[in-house]
Design a protein around this motif. Structure first.
Motif, PDB file in Angstrom:
ATOM      1  N   ARG A 315      34.892  39.154  39.381  1.00 25.33           N
ATOM      2  CA  ARG A 315      36.028  40.657  39.945  1.00 25.33           C
ATOM      3  C   ARG A 315      36.646  39.847  40.759  1.00 25.33           C
ATOM      4  O   ARG A 315      38.052  40.564  40.054  1.00 25.33           O
ATOM      5  CB  ARG A 315      34.938  42.025  40.514  1.00 25.33           C
ATOM      6  CG  ARG A 315      35.987  42.635  40.577  1.00 25.33           C
ATOM      7  CD  ARG A 315      34.936  44.243  41.084  1.00 25.33           C
ATOM      8  NE  ARG A 315      36.116  45.387  41.620  1.00 25.33           N
ATOM      9  CZ  ARG A 315      35.983  45.557  42.420  1.00 25.33           C
ATOM     10  NH1 ARG A 315      35.443  45.234  43.638  1.00 25.33           N
ATOM     11  NH2 ARG A 315      37.143  46.728  43.156  1.00 25.33           N
ATOM     12  N   LYS A 318      38.835  37.349  38.766  1.00 33.02           N
ATOM     13  CA  LYS A 318      39.089  37.654  37.854  1.00 33.02           C
ATOM     14  C   LYS A 318      40.762  37.794  38.655  1.00 33.02           C
ATOM     15  O   LYS A 318      41.950  38.294  37.856  1.00 33.02           O
ATOM     16  CB  LYS A 318      38.862  39.006  36.692  1.00 33.02           C
ATOM     17  CG  LYS A 318      37.778  39.047  36.253  1.00 33.02           C
ATOM     18  CD  LYS A 318      37.150  39.838  35.026  1.00 33.02           C
ATOM     19  CE  LYS A 318      36.109  39.136  34.414  1.00 33.02           C
ATOM     20  NZ  LYS A 318      35.812  40.448  33.288  1.00 33.02           N
ATOM     21  N   TYR A 323      46.093  38.474  38.377  1.00 35.35           N
ATOM     22  CA  TYR A 323      46.868  39.241  39.803  1.00 35.35           C
ATOM     23  C   TYR A 323      47.283  38.396  40.781  1.00 35.35           C
ATOM     24  O   TYR A 323      46.796  38.533  42.307  1.00 35.35           O
ATOM     25  CB  TYR A 323      46.788  41.102  39.574  1.00 35.35           C
ATOM     26  CG  TYR A 323      45.762  41.383  38.593  1.00 35.35           C
ATOM     27  CD1 TYR A 323      46.899  42.272  38.319  1.00 35.35           C
ATOM     28  CD2 TYR A 323      44.941  41.758  38.378  1.00 35.35           C
ATOM     29  CE1 TYR A 323      47.116  42.951  36.901  1.00 35.35           C
ATOM     30  CE2 TYR A 323      44.706  42.545  37.502  1.00 35.35           C
ATOM     31  CZ  TYR A 323      45.512  43.144  36.822  1.00 35.35           C
ATOM     32  OH  TYR A 323      45.003  43.707  35.822  1.00 35.35           O
ATOM     33  N   SER A 474      42.924  49.993  43.338  1.00 37.55           N
ATOM     34  CA  SER A 474      41.509  50.816  42.760  1.00 37.55           C
ATOM     35  C   SER A 474      42.728  50.791  41.438  1.00 37.55           C
ATOM     36  O   SER A 474      42.306  51.430  40.755  1.00 37.55           O
ATOM     37  CB  SER A 474      40.812  52.096  43.276  1.00 37.55           C
ATOM     38  OG  SER A 474      42.457  52.516  44.014  1.00 37.55           O
ATOM     39  N   ALA A 475      44.258  51.021  41.341  1.00 39.17           N
ATOM     40  CA  ALA A 475      45.074  51.041  40.368  1.00 39.17           C
ATOM     41  C   ALA A 475      44.677  49.917  39.125  1.00 39.17           C
ATOM     42  O   ALA A 475      44.969  50.125  37.808  1.00 39.17           O
ATOM     43  CB  ALA A 475      46.202  51.150  40.124  1.00 39.17           C
ATOM     44  N   LEU A 476      44.573  49.184  39.310  1.00 42.76           N
ATOM     45  CA  LEU A 476      44.206  47.506  38.641  1.00 42.76           C
ATOM     46  C   LEU A 476      43.179  47.743  37.711  1.00 42.76           C
ATOM     47  O   LEU A 476      42.008  48.365  38.114  1.00 42.76           O
ATOM     48  CB  LEU A 476      43.810  46.274  39.346  1.00 42.76           C
ATOM     49  CG  LEU A 476      44.685  46.017  40.165  1.00 42.76           C
ATOM     50  CD1 LEU A 476      45.395  44.326  41.155  1.00 42.76           C
ATOM     51  CD2 LEU A 476      46.116  45.916  39.659  1.00 42.76           C
ATOM     52  N   PRO A 477      42.288  47.374  36.420  1.00 41.38           N
ATOM     53  CA  PRO A 477      41.651  47.225  35.797  1.00 41.38           C
ATOM     54  C   PRO A 477      41.044  46.565  35.439  1.00 41.38           C
ATOM     55  O   PRO A 477      40.065  45.506  35.551  1.00 41.38           O
ATOM     56  CB  PRO A 477      42.344  47.574  34.417  1.00 41.38           C
ATOM     57  CG  PRO A 477      43.473  46.384  34.570  1.00 41.38           C
ATOM     58  CD  PRO A 477      44.054  46.445  35.667  1.00 41.38           C
ATOM     59  N   LEU A 478      39.677  46.684  37.304  1.00 41.00           N
ATOM     60  CA  LEU A 478      39.158  44.818  36.958  1.00 41.00           C
ATOM     61  C   LEU A 478      37.956  46.690  38.182  1.00 41.00           C
ATOM     62  O   LEU A 478      37.700  46.810  38.946  1.00 41.00           O
ATOM     63  CB  LEU A 478      39.739  44.471  38.453  1.00 41.00           C
ATOM     64  CG  LEU A 478      40.788  43.766  38.099  1.00 41.00           C
ATOM     65  CD1 LEU A 478      41.220  42.699  39.357  1.00 41.00           C
ATOM     66  CD2 LEU A 478      39.928  42.351  37.415  1.00 41.00           C
ATOM     67  N   PRO A 479      36.737  46.626  37.483  1.00 39.64           N
ATOM     68  CA  PRO A 479      35.436  47.710  37.563  1.00 39.64           C
ATOM     69  C   PRO A 479      34.679  46.420  38.506  1.00 39.64           C
ATOM     70  O   PRO A 479      34.152  45.946  38.274  1.00 39.64           O
ATOM     71  CB  PRO A 479      34.997  48.384  36.089  1.00 39.64           C
ATOM     72  CG  PRO A 479      35.877  47.404  35.157  1.00 39.64           C
ATOM     73  CD  PRO A 479      36.810  46.991  35.463  1.00 39.64           C
ATOM     74  N   THR A 480      34.291  47.503  39.431  1.00 43.58           N
ATOM     75  CA  THR A 480      33.050  47.493  39.816  1.00 43.58           C
ATOM     76  C   THR A 480      32.062  47.117  39.056  1.00 43.58           C
ATOM     77  O   THR A 480      31.677  47.488  38.304  1.00 43.58           O
ATOM     78  CB  THR A 480      32.575  48.204  41.067  1.00 43.58           C
ATOM     79  OG1 THR A 480      32.590  49.774  40.148  1.00 43.58           O
ATOM     80  CG2 THR A 480      33.480  48.037  42.453  1.00 43.58           C
TER      81      THR A 480
END
Length: 502
Positions: A315, A318, A323, A474-480
């Protein structure tokens, strides 16, 4: 005790005659030579002849002998003082004051410069690589002994390289963990010169004393490095941590020494299930059930840990690749530019102070020579030297403080750059390895599993090397990572990110 005195006392050698070119050959310690000539030699009926000084004890006492001894000691003190000033000038100019460490040799064309000895350098690189892969110093020493690799001392003897000190009689391939440890702390492998690491208190005492690191003079990137600075820094961080704990059967895990209890701060210990050895886990070493004070076990499975940490590292990579600006802002912060400008100003000030310090050494040497030659009086010499010494003492304190501040700022810049390059290095990592873990992770805080809305969850907080925790917006599409494990029959524990983002 003098050499001659030891020979006499050993009863293996005795001569009633001792002939020297002059009294200084007997010694330059006024008290010691006086004791020999006035007490020891008469007690043992030894005749002393000093040819150049026209002294023969058979002809009776010589009134000038004590005065000659005193001048001999003054001469030694004078030479020592000049040598110290000369060494200080050389050391502050970047000239290496010691012999090259294992892995380097002196340049045949320039003895003041070191070049890599490739055969020994390969062993040094392997030591650092094995350390990052999780091997301990004793394990590395054992492996080298099995492979028949020569120790540094044996290697120098084989190559005909002279080194000072006593040669210990031991097998040529008998490595010790202390030797490995010593090599791991050699900053010279980064291409640096470190002067004034040791000192002696007096010209009469030859014992070398370890100097405090803040008194060292460090010149970076002088010769070709054997080890990258980033690798050296990682190893120093790992060496500063607690030793990794093994189970009773000798097995150790790559997470050993990295896991700490989020509640009490104690280390988590590695275990395996007695009924099913395939199940490996950690729990708090301070748990009250083990006569400690921590209220919970903080039990966590190794397979669960591996999936979570690998998922979080993926994560993070990425985040760095997709970003980049946000990633740099999270790692470096907003103050680096101001720090860099401040560091350059301090380096400029340090350069000026060092130049003045060197100038004072030259001035002191000149007025000393003028005093000896009679050009200036003793009173004036005393007054001028005291003024120079006071100024130099003040300069030394300022130089020490500036060096410390510059080193801290440089370390912050270097370590963040190092971490960024490491993250990019593992962009396509598919499996968690001990080296990856050691290079990226400083420690992992483990929280006790809790039941939330009927579901068991366990939180972790990862502290990365050099930068600490990293907050991924948390706004970024990088899920835990979505990780769950069956800890026992009918009980499933899921990974939940910590309140402070990883």
């Amino acid at each position: 005790m003098s050499t001659y005195e030891r020979l006499v006392n050993s009863q293996n050698f005795f001569s009633p005659y001792l002939t020297q070119e002059d009294l200084s050959r007997l010694g330059r310690n006024y008290i010691e030579v006086g004791r020999l000539t006035e007490e020891f030699f008469p007690d043992h009926e030894i005749r002393l002849v000093a040819v150049s000084d026209n002294i023969d004890t058979a002809e009776g006492e010589n009134e000038l002998a004590p005065i000659r001894n005193l001048f001999n000691e003054w001469y030694a003190r004078d030479i020592s003082k000049k040598r110290r000033i000369s060494n200080k000038i050389k050391g502050n100019s970047g000239e290496p004051m010691g012999l090259p460490p294992y892995g380097y040799i002196k340049d045949p064309n320039n003895p003041k410069h070191w070049v890599i000895d490739e055969e020994a350098a390969q062993v040094v690189r392997r030591i650092f690589d094995m350390t990052l892969e999780g091997f301990g110093t004793e394990q590395i020493a054992t492996q080298f002994e099995k492979e028949g690799i020569l120790t540094p001392q044996a290697y120098w003897i084989q190559k005909g390289i002279g080194r000072p000190g006593k040669t210990k009689t031991r097998p040529a391939t008998k490595w010790n963990g202390s030797t490995i440890t010593h090599l791991l702390y050699q900053q010279e492998y980064c291409g640096d010169i470190l002067n004034f690491k040791t000192y002696s208190k007096s010209y009469k005492n030859k014992k070398r004393i370890h100097n405090a690191p803040e008194n060292w003079v460090v010149f970076q990137n002088i010769h070709e490095p054997i080890i990258e600075r980033a690798v050296f820094e990682q190893v120093q961080q790992k060496r500063g941590k607690m030793r990794k704990r093994r189970t009773s059967n000798g097995e150790h895990n790559m997470f050993s020494g990295l896991l700490v209890c989020a509640d009490c701060g104690c280390n988590l210990h590695f275990h395996f299930n007695q009924g099913n050895p395939e199940i490996k886990y950690f729990n708090c070493s301070n748990y009250k059930g083990n006569r400690g004070t921590c209220q919970s076990t903080h039990y966590i499975r190794v397979d669960f840990l591996e999936e979570v940490v690998l998922g979080e590292i993926r994560r993070l990579t990425k985040f760095a690749s997709l970003y980049e600006d946000d990633f740099l802002k999270a790692v470096i912060g907003h103050s680096q530019q101001a720090d860099e400008a401040d560091r350059k100003l301090k380096e400029k000030e340090l350069k000026a102070l060092l130049a003045r310090d060197e100038e004072l050494d030259g001035l002191f040497e000149r007025i000393y020579e003028d005093n000896v030659s009679g050009k200036i009086s003793d009173e004036r010499f005393s007054r001028m030297s005291r003024r120079y010494e006071d100024e130099q003492k003040e300069l030394t304190e300022k130089i020490k403080q500036l060096r410390s501040e510059i080193e801290k700022q440089s370390s912050r810049t270097m370590t963040t750059d190092m971490f960024i390059s490491l993250v990019r290095k593992y962009t396509r990592a598919k499996k968690l390895t001990p080296r990856m873990l050691n290079e990226l992770v400083e420690k992992i805080e483990v929280f006790n599993a809790e039941k939330v809305n009927g579901v068991w969850e366990q939180r972790l907080r990862i502290h990365y090397n050099c930068v600490g925790t990293i907050e991924i917006p948390s706004a970024l599409p990088l899920p835990t990572p979505d990780v769950s494990v069956n800890t026992r029959k009918g009980v499933v524990v899921n990974y939940a990110p910590c309140d402070v983002a990883i």
